[in-house]
Design a protein around this motif. Structure first.
Motif, PDB file in Angstrom:
ATOM      1  N   ASP A  87       0.857  -1.192   0.000  1.00  0.00           N
ATOM      2  CA  ASP A  87       0.000   0.000   0.000  1.00  0.00           C
ATOM      3  C   ASP A  87       0.893   1.242   0.000  1.00  0.00           C
ATOM      4  N   PRO A  88       0.853   2.058  -1.073  1.00  0.00           N
ATOM      5  CA  PRO A  88       1.746   3.228  -1.127  1.00  0.00           C
ATOM      6  C   PRO A  88       1.500   4.242  -0.017  1.00  0.00           C
ATOM      7  N   ILE A  89       0.256   4.384   0.438  1.00  0.00           N
ATOM      8  CA  ILE A  89      -0.028   5.340   1.510  1.00  0.00           C
ATOM      9  C   ILE A  89       0.593   4.859   2.815  1.00  0.00           C
ATOM     10  N   ALA A  90       0.373   3.587   3.140  1.00  0.00           N
ATOM     11  CA  ALA A  90       0.956   3.033   4.359  1.00  0.00           C
ATOM     12  C   ALA A  90       2.475   3.075   4.299  1.00  0.00           C
ATOM     13  N   THR A  91       3.043   2.770   3.146  1.00  0.00           N
ATOM     14  CA  THR A  91       4.505   2.807   2.999  1.00  0.00           C
ATOM     15  C   THR A  91       5.033   4.209   3.251  1.00  0.00           C
ATOM     16  N   ALA A  92       4.391   5.193   2.622  1.00  0.00           N
ATOM     17  CA  ALA A  92       4.855   6.578   2.772  1.00  0.00           C
ATOM     18  C   ALA A  92       4.763   7.041   4.215  1.00  0.00           C
ATOM     19  N   GLN A  93       3.657   6.712   4.885  1.00  0.00           N
ATOM     20  CA  GLN A  93       3.477   7.149   6.267  1.00  0.00           C
ATOM     21  C   GLN A  93       4.493   6.496   7.191  1.00  0.00           C
ATOM     22  N   ASN A  94       4.771   5.215   6.987  1.00  0.00           N
ATOM     23  CA  ASN A  94       5.773   4.547   7.814  1.00  0.00           C
ATOM     24  C   ASN A  94       7.176   5.018   7.481  1.00  0.00           C
ATOM     25  N   GLU A  95       7.439   5.275   6.216  1.00  0.00           N
ATOM     26  CA  GLU A  95       8.741   5.804   5.806  1.00  0.00           C
ATOM     27  C   GLU A  95       9.029   7.105   6.535  1.00  0.00           C
ATOM     28  N   LEU A  96       8.026   7.949   6.609  1.00  0.00           N
ATOM     29  CA  LEU A  96       8.209   9.271   7.195  1.00  0.00           C
ATOM     30  C   LEU A  96       8.231   9.226   8.723  1.00  0.00           C
ATOM     31  N   THR A  97       7.329   8.480   9.317  1.00  0.00           N
ATOM     32  CA  THR A  97       7.178   8.562  10.772  1.00  0.00           C
ATOM     33  C   THR A  97       8.071   7.602  11.542  1.00  0.00           C
ATOM     34  N   LEU A  98       8.368   6.426  10.976  1.00  0.00           N
ATOM     35  CA  LEU A  98       9.180   5.460  11.708  1.00  0.00           C
ATOM     36  C   LEU A  98      10.661   5.681  11.493  1.00  0.00           C
ATOM     37  N   VAL A  99      11.042   5.794  10.243  1.00  0.00           N
ATOM     38  CA  VAL A  99      12.464   5.790   9.929  1.00  0.00           C
ATOM     39  C   VAL A  99      13.066   7.185   9.886  1.00  0.00           C
ATOM     40  N   TYR A 100      12.305   8.177   9.447  1.00  0.00           N
ATOM     41  CA  TYR A 100      12.920   9.443   9.106  1.00  0.00           C
ATOM     42  C   TYR A 100      12.544  10.605  10.001  1.00  0.00           C
ATOM     43  N   THR A 101      11.903  10.329  11.135  1.00  0.00           N
ATOM     44  CA  THR A 101      11.633  11.410  12.069  1.00  0.00           C
ATOM     45  C   THR A 101      11.987  10.981  13.481  1.00  0.00           C
ATOM     46  N   THR A 102      12.328  11.951  14.290  1.00  0.00           N
ATOM     47  CA  THR A 102      12.582  11.719  15.703  1.00  0.00           C
ATOM     48  C   THR A 102      11.244  11.611  16.428  1.00  0.00           C
ATOM     49  N   PRO A 103      11.233  11.190  17.690  1.00  0.00           N
ATOM     50  CA  PRO A 103       9.968  11.181  18.441  1.00  0.00           C
ATOM     51  C   PRO A 103       9.313  12.555  18.520  1.00  0.00           C
ATOM     52  N   GLN A 104      10.100  13.633  18.330  1.00  0.00           N
ATOM     53  CA  GLN A 104       9.541  14.985  18.341  1.00  0.00           C
ATOM     54  C   GLN A 104       9.007  15.403  16.971  1.00  0.00           C
ATOM     55  N   GLY A 105       9.114  14.510  15.977  1.00  0.00           N
ATOM     56  CA  GLY A 105       8.582  14.816  14.649  1.00  0.00           C
ATOM     57  C   GLY A 105       9.529  15.588  13.762  1.00  0.00           C
ATOM     58  N   LEU A 106      10.798  15.675  14.142  1.00  0.00           N
ATOM     59  CA  LEU A 106      11.767  16.405  13.331  1.00  0.00           C
ATOM     60  C   LEU A 106      12.462  15.451  12.366  1.00  0.00           C
TER      61      LEU A 106
END
Length: 401
Positions: A144-163
């Motif tokens: 699912d491209p939406i799920a992939t994009a959201q996990n790519e951004l929130t799990l791997v590429y952001t800190t717990p503060q969202g940076l």
């Protein structure tokens, strides 16, 4: 007699001809200070791609202001709903998820394709009971491209503060400098007496946005600016190197997700509960209507501008004291180390401005702009021509306007 709008429109047409660009996409960037090496070089360079271009032929560029690609993209993803509800955190437990997230952020940035195997390997030693369900969840997310994009951004590429941890583009400052060093030279001339001020067929229609006057930060309607614009102005410009550099966002960006969102104005994948929708994202008042597909970068520039207007002694003092802000048309500030501006007046009060930058230091003169549809591939003819323009650009290194 010309006003500054006429001059700027005429200069736009002269510049695209002189640089071998197209009115279908080119946008002048003001100001154009050199990008020096150092810790800020990459963020400064990437800011030109991260900025969402306004619909105007001349843009006053502010790296920290206005619409930003990364921030708007994060907002877009928050308004999209995956086709399947996969909650990795719930399936593996909050404690395991926090430990897994901490582990991922210590590793070289993986792609989402690597995550299922990476999770299984980590879990076999740290949380064996959830190794199978966690890796299965991530494998399902990849469908699912939406799920992939959201996990790519929130799990791997952001800190717990969202940076952003790895907020980048594929090519960095070092790549820019290396490619610029082997780019062709370019020279051209411009004369306001013979300029073409018709920009009605350009991508932005006309140069409607605010732009500087005679020097950086001055008003285009000030007395001195209007006096300058109404005189005969001649420009001789040469550049040791000119580069058209395409770039793509780093792994934080997932093109399939944005393409899917653009293709569907209502319904899936848009959430009916979000205030963010297709119209205020991609529509006529949206915050992601245009994107900077590539930048036009110069080094070793030498610009001579002459005006036949007659300036009083007081006006000469005012103009001379303003040189640190840079002068029309590029407004490269007088840093002393990377660029200089010099103003002289002859006995009749006619002005000559010389602007120069040192070899090897990049100066961004403009960007080529794609619409959202072109950027995500729904209207590809212009996008293809832009990405091929660097190849064609090298064929002709001398032009006269």
């Amino acid at each position: 007699m010309s006003n500054f709008l006429d001059l700027q429109d005429g200069w736009y047409n002269g510049l695209i001809q002189g640089l071998g660009q197209s009115q279908d996409s080119f946008q002048i960037i003001q100001p154009a200070p050199p990008i020096a090496s150092g810790t800020a070089a990459n963020p400064t360079f990437w800011a030109y791609y991260n900025n969402i271009p306004p619909k105007t032929l001349t843009a006053q560029f502010v790296a920290s202001g206005g619409n930003q690609f990364y921030n708007n993209y994060r907002g877009l993803l928050s308004a999209l709903v995956p086709s399947r509800n996969i909650d990795v955190k719930a399936d593996i437990g909050a404690e395991n998820f926090a430990a897994w997230q901490a582990y991922v952020q210590t590793q070289p940035a993986p792609s989402m394709n690597q995550i299922p195997t990476m999770f299984r390997n980590w879990a076999m030693f740290n949380a064996p009971s959830v190794a199978n369900i966690g890796s299965s969840d991530y494998a399902a997310i990849l469908l699912d491209p939406i799920a992939t994009a959201q996990n790519e951004l929130t799990l791997v590429y952001t800190t717990p503060q969202g940076l952003p941890i790895n907020f980048d583009w594929q090519l960095n400052y070092a790549d820019l400098v290396n490619q610029l060093a082997s780019a062709p030279s370019r020279s051209f001339s411009f004369d306001s007496n013979t300029m073409n001020t018709n920009v009605s067929s350009s991508w932005a229609g006309s140069s409607k946005s605010g732009f500087f006057g005679l020097w950086g930060g001055s008003s285009s309607t000030s007395t001195l600016s209007e006096q300058f614009a109404s005189s005969r102005i001649q420009v001789d410009a040469s550049f040791e190197h000119i580069l058209v550099l395409s770039n793509t966002p780093g792994a934080w960006y997932y093109s399939s997700a944005m393409g899917l969102a653009f293709a569907n104005q209502t319904g899936n994948p848009w959430s009916g509960q979000s205030s963010i929708n297709w119209n205020n994202t991609f529509g006529k008042d949206g915050n992601m209507q245009y994107f900077a597909a590539n930048v036009i970068v110069a080094s070793g520039m030498s610009i001579t501008i002459t005006s036949n207007a007659k300036y009083s002694s007081l006006d000469q003092q005012t103009i001379t004291s303003s040189g640190s802000s840079g002068f029309w048309p590029f407004y490269s500030g007088d840093s002393g180390s990377t660029s200089t501006n010099r103003v002289t007046f002859n006995e009749e009060g006619n002005m000559t401005i010389t602007t120069s930058s040192i070899p090897g230091v990049p100066v961004v003169l403009g960007v080529n702009v794609l619409s959202a549809g072109e950027f995500v591939g729904h209207s590809s003819s212009l996008g293809i021509s832009l990405f091929e323009s660097a190849r064609a650009f090298a064929a002709d290194s001398l032009a006269t306007v």
